[in-house]
Every structure is written in C-alpha cells, then in structure tokens.
Motif scaffolding. Structure first.
Motif, mmCIF file in Angstrom:
data_model
loop_
_atom_site.group_PDB
_atom_site.id
_atom_site.type_symbol
_atom_site.label_atom_id
_atom_site.label_comp_id
_atom_site.label_asym_id
_atom_site.label_seq_id
_atom_site.Cartn_x
_atom_site.Cartn_y
_atom_site.Cartn_z
ATOM 1 N N ARG A 20 42.228 33.805 41.232
ATOM 2 C CA ARG A 20 43.393 32.932 41.423
ATOM 3 C C ARG A 20 43.964 32.485 40.081
ATOM 4 N NH1 ARG A 20 40.032 30.764 45.489
ATOM 5 N NH2 ARG A 20 39.512 29.022 44.107
ATOM 6 N N ARG A 21 43.080 32.110 39.160
ATOM 7 C CA ARG A 21 43.549 31.660 37.845
ATOM 8 C C ARG A 21 44.254 32.775 37.088
ATOM 9 N NH1 ARG A 21 41.720 31.462 32.531
ATOM 10 N NH2 ARG A 21 39.866 32.663 33.059
ATOM 11 N N GLU A 22 43.656 33.965 37.093
ATOM 12 C CA GLU A 22 44.224 35.084 36.352
ATOM 13 C C GLU A 22 45.512 35.589 36.989
ATOM 14 O OE1 GLU A 22 43.229 36.418 33.467
ATOM 15 O OE2 GLU A 22 41.671 34.883 33.312
ATOM 16 N N PHE A 23 45.537 35.648 38.312
ATOM 17 C CA PHE A 23 46.739 36.149 38.998
ATOM 18 C C PHE A 23 47.909 35.195 38.786
ATOM 19 C CE2 PHE A 23 49.376 36.881 42.845
ATOM 20 C CZ PHE A 23 49.651 38.230 42.638
ATOM 21 N N ASP A 105 31.246 38.053 37.718
ATOM 22 C CA ASP A 105 32.323 37.278 38.333
ATOM 23 C C ASP A 105 33.610 37.396 37.527
ATOM 24 O OD1 ASP A 105 30.452 36.375 40.195
ATOM 25 O OD2 ASP A 105 29.983 34.588 39.017
ATOM 26 N N MET A 106 33.490 37.268 36.203
ATOM 27 C CA MET A 106 34.676 37.311 35.347
ATOM 28 C C MET A 106 35.303 38.699 35.325
ATOM 29 S SD MET A 106 33.634 34.854 32.147
ATOM 30 C CE MET A 106 32.064 35.660 31.820
ATOM 31 N N VAL A 107 34.465 39.733 35.199
ATOM 32 C CA VAL A 107 34.977 41.102 35.145
ATOM 33 C C VAL A 107 35.672 41.463 36.450
ATOM 34 C CG1 VAL A 107 34.273 43.529 35.071
ATOM 35 C CG2 VAL A 107 33.339 41.915 33.419
ATOM 36 N N LEU A 108 35.026 41.168 37.569
ATOM 37 C CA LEU A 108 35.602 41.514 38.860
ATOM 38 C C LEU A 108 36.853 40.693 39.151
ATOM 39 C CD1 LEU A 108 35.316 43.225 41.376
ATOM 40 C CD2 LEU A 108 33.813 41.481 42.362
ATOM 41 N N GLY A 109 36.823 39.394 38.833
ATOM 42 C CA GLY A 109 37.983 38.542 39.085
ATOM 43 C C GLY A 109 39.195 38.952 38.280
ATOM 44 N N LYS A 110 38.986 39.253 36.991
ATOM 45 C CA LYS A 110 40.091 39.684 36.143
ATOM 46 C C LYS A 110 40.644 41.033 36.594
ATOM 47 C CE LYS A 110 39.371 37.455 31.648
ATOM 48 N NZ LYS A 110 40.775 37.377 31.213
ATOM 49 N N ALA A 113 42.671 40.643 39.820
ATOM 50 C CA ALA A 113 43.964 40.003 39.570
ATOM 51 C C ALA A 113 44.955 41.004 38.984
ATOM 52 C CB ALA A 113 43.781 38.818 38.625
ATOM 53 N N ALA A 114 44.491 41.810 38.021
ATOM 54 C CA ALA A 114 45.369 42.826 37.423
ATOM 55 C C ALA A 114 45.770 43.871 38.457
ATOM 56 C CB ALA A 114 44.660 43.481 36.233
ATOM 57 N N TRP A 115 44.818 44.276 39.296
ATOM 58 C CA TRP A 115 45.125 45.276 40.323
ATOM 59 C C TRP A 115 46.090 44.712 41.360
ATOM 60 C CZ3 TRP A 115 41.786 47.108 44.956
ATOM 61 C CH2 TRP A 115 42.326 48.302 45.483
ATOM 62 N N ALA A 116 45.914 43.450 41.729
ATOM 63 C CA ALA A 116 46.829 42.819 42.685
ATOM 64 C C ALA A 116 48.242 42.775 42.118
ATOM 65 C CB ALA A 116 46.347 41.411 43.026
#
Length: 255
Positions: A20-23, A105-110, A113-116
């Motif tokens: 959410r933060r990255e997106f 968590d950080m790798v997957l979340g980032k 977000a980029a893929w979304a």
C-alpha cells in the motif's frame, strides 16, 4: 490485570502494508502520469501506425501484443530501476531494515506494487480492445489471453529489474543492466541465437536455450494456447529472482 504484548502481524499484513505504501508513492508525483501517458501513447502508436492495424483490415490486437515485449523492454526497467537503488543511495534501506518487517515482506511488497502499477498501465489500453470490438468481431478469448501474457511478461521483466536494482546504488546503472538482462531473457529463442548454438551444441542444449526465452512462452500465450509450461515459466522465474533479490539485500545488509 496487565495486557500481553500486541499480536505480531501476519506475513500477509506486513506485505500488504509495504504494498500500500509503495503503490501510493507512485502517484505522489507527476512521474506516474508521465509514465502512464507515454506507455499508452506508445502502445497506440505502435499498434495503429507501425503495426498497420487499419492496413491489415483484421479486427484483432495481434499488432498490439507483438509490440508488448519491446515496450516492456524499456518501460519495465524504468519502473524497476529505483526499487532498491534509490533506497541504497539515500541510506533509507538501513531504516527499512530496522522496521518489524522481514526482507521477504519488503521484496514482495515492493515488487507487487510495481507490478500493480504496470498492470494499471496495461489496463489503460483497454479502449483499444473496445475500438477493435466496434470495428469488427474479434476473438475476445485470444485478446484476454494476450493481456494475461503481457501481465506475466511484465512481471518477469520487473523481477529481473528489481534484482539488478538491489546490486547498485545508481538507478541509471540499474536501468541499463535491466534493459540488457531483459533483452537476453527475451531473445535467447531467436533463430539467430539458436543457429549459433546449433553449430556446436547438442539438440538438448538448443531446446534448453529456447525454453529459457521469455519470448517463446509469450508468443505461445498470445495465440490463446494455454500450455502449463508457458504459465509456469514466468511464475518460476519471478519466484527465483525475488528469492535472489532477498538474499542480495540480506548479504549487503550484513556487510
């Protein structure tokens, strides 16, 4: 009666918070709008002008999907080059490592977000689909398969770019390395490459090299042929590269 410690957030909750933060950060600056406009404009230009959609006189999006690897070759490294390079350059990665988050968590979340964000840019081209539907009677199943194939291809390219972004502090270097690596990943299945291996390598090696090409699997999917191998290829590449991404961050963090 004293209360116990707060419950530890689940892995899903931790990854979701990073996502959410990255997106949201993508839309915090005008760069997101510039990226989206450029992607849609280039996709439309390549489809209608360079691809000769009207000249062919066929109601399909074949020319649109044929250009997706070339668009992704430059747009996905541009999207992924800052994922970790800027964090390392600014020193904010040390702050991230102190948060109650795992590297996974950080790798997957980032990455998600980029893929979304990449999928948003892809979704903005749906008016092309609507236009084709108005001009004729396209095979909607094949077009849908093409969008799925494009999303999976972008995920593969982003995982490559994210992994290389973790190797450097310079986003421009990460971009150049990402373009080069994605080019190799795409075009190892070209006849010129396979002919080179055919001169000295056994057939099993040639088939292995062809199977490593993202383009081979992408071309199969955009024809509407859903082979399990073509679906497993991008998924396994993404998982492998995200694991390597996490290991690189752990290794560099321990130095």
């Amino acid at each position: 009666m004293s209360e116990g410690p707060p419950p530890t957030p689940s892995a899903f909750a931790r990854t979701s918070s990073v996502f959410r933060r990255e997106f949201a950060a993508y839309f915090a600056t005008p760069l997101a709008a510039v990226f989206l406009v450029m992607f849609v404009a280039m996709a439309a230009l390549l489809t209608f002008q360079v691809g000769g959609l009207y000249v062919r006189g066929q109601a399909d999006l074949r020319s649109f999907f044929q250009w997706q690897p070339w668009l992704g070759l430059f747009f996905m490294p541009a999207l992924g080059m800052r994922l970790w390079a800027d964090e390392r350059r600014s020193g904010s990665i040390e702050l991230l490592m102190t948060l109650p988050l795992t590297t996974r968590d950080m790798v997957l979340g980032k990455f998600l977000a980029a893929w979304a964000f990449a999928c948003v840019s892809l979704a903005l081209t749906i008016p092309l689909w609507i236009t084709i539907s108005w001009l004729g009677t396209p095979d909607h199943g094949v077009i849908f398969a093409g969008y799925i194939a494009s999303a999976l291809l972008f995920a593969t390219m982003l995982s490559v770019s994210a992994c290389l972004s973790a190797c450097t502090r310079n986003a421009v270097v990460a971009f150049v390395l990402g373009v080069a690596a994605c080019f190799i990943l795409l075009f190892t299945g070209l006849p010129v490459v396979l002919d080179f291996f055919a001169q000295w390598a056994p057939k099993a090696v040639i088939e292995a090299v062809a199977a490593m090409s993202a383009m081979v699997h992408f071309n199969a999917l955009i024809r509407g042929v859903f082979d399990l191998r073509d679906l497993l290829y991008p998924v396994s590449v993404v998982i492998a590269l995200l694991w390597i991404n996490a290991r690189l961050l752990d290794w560099r963090g321990s130095r």
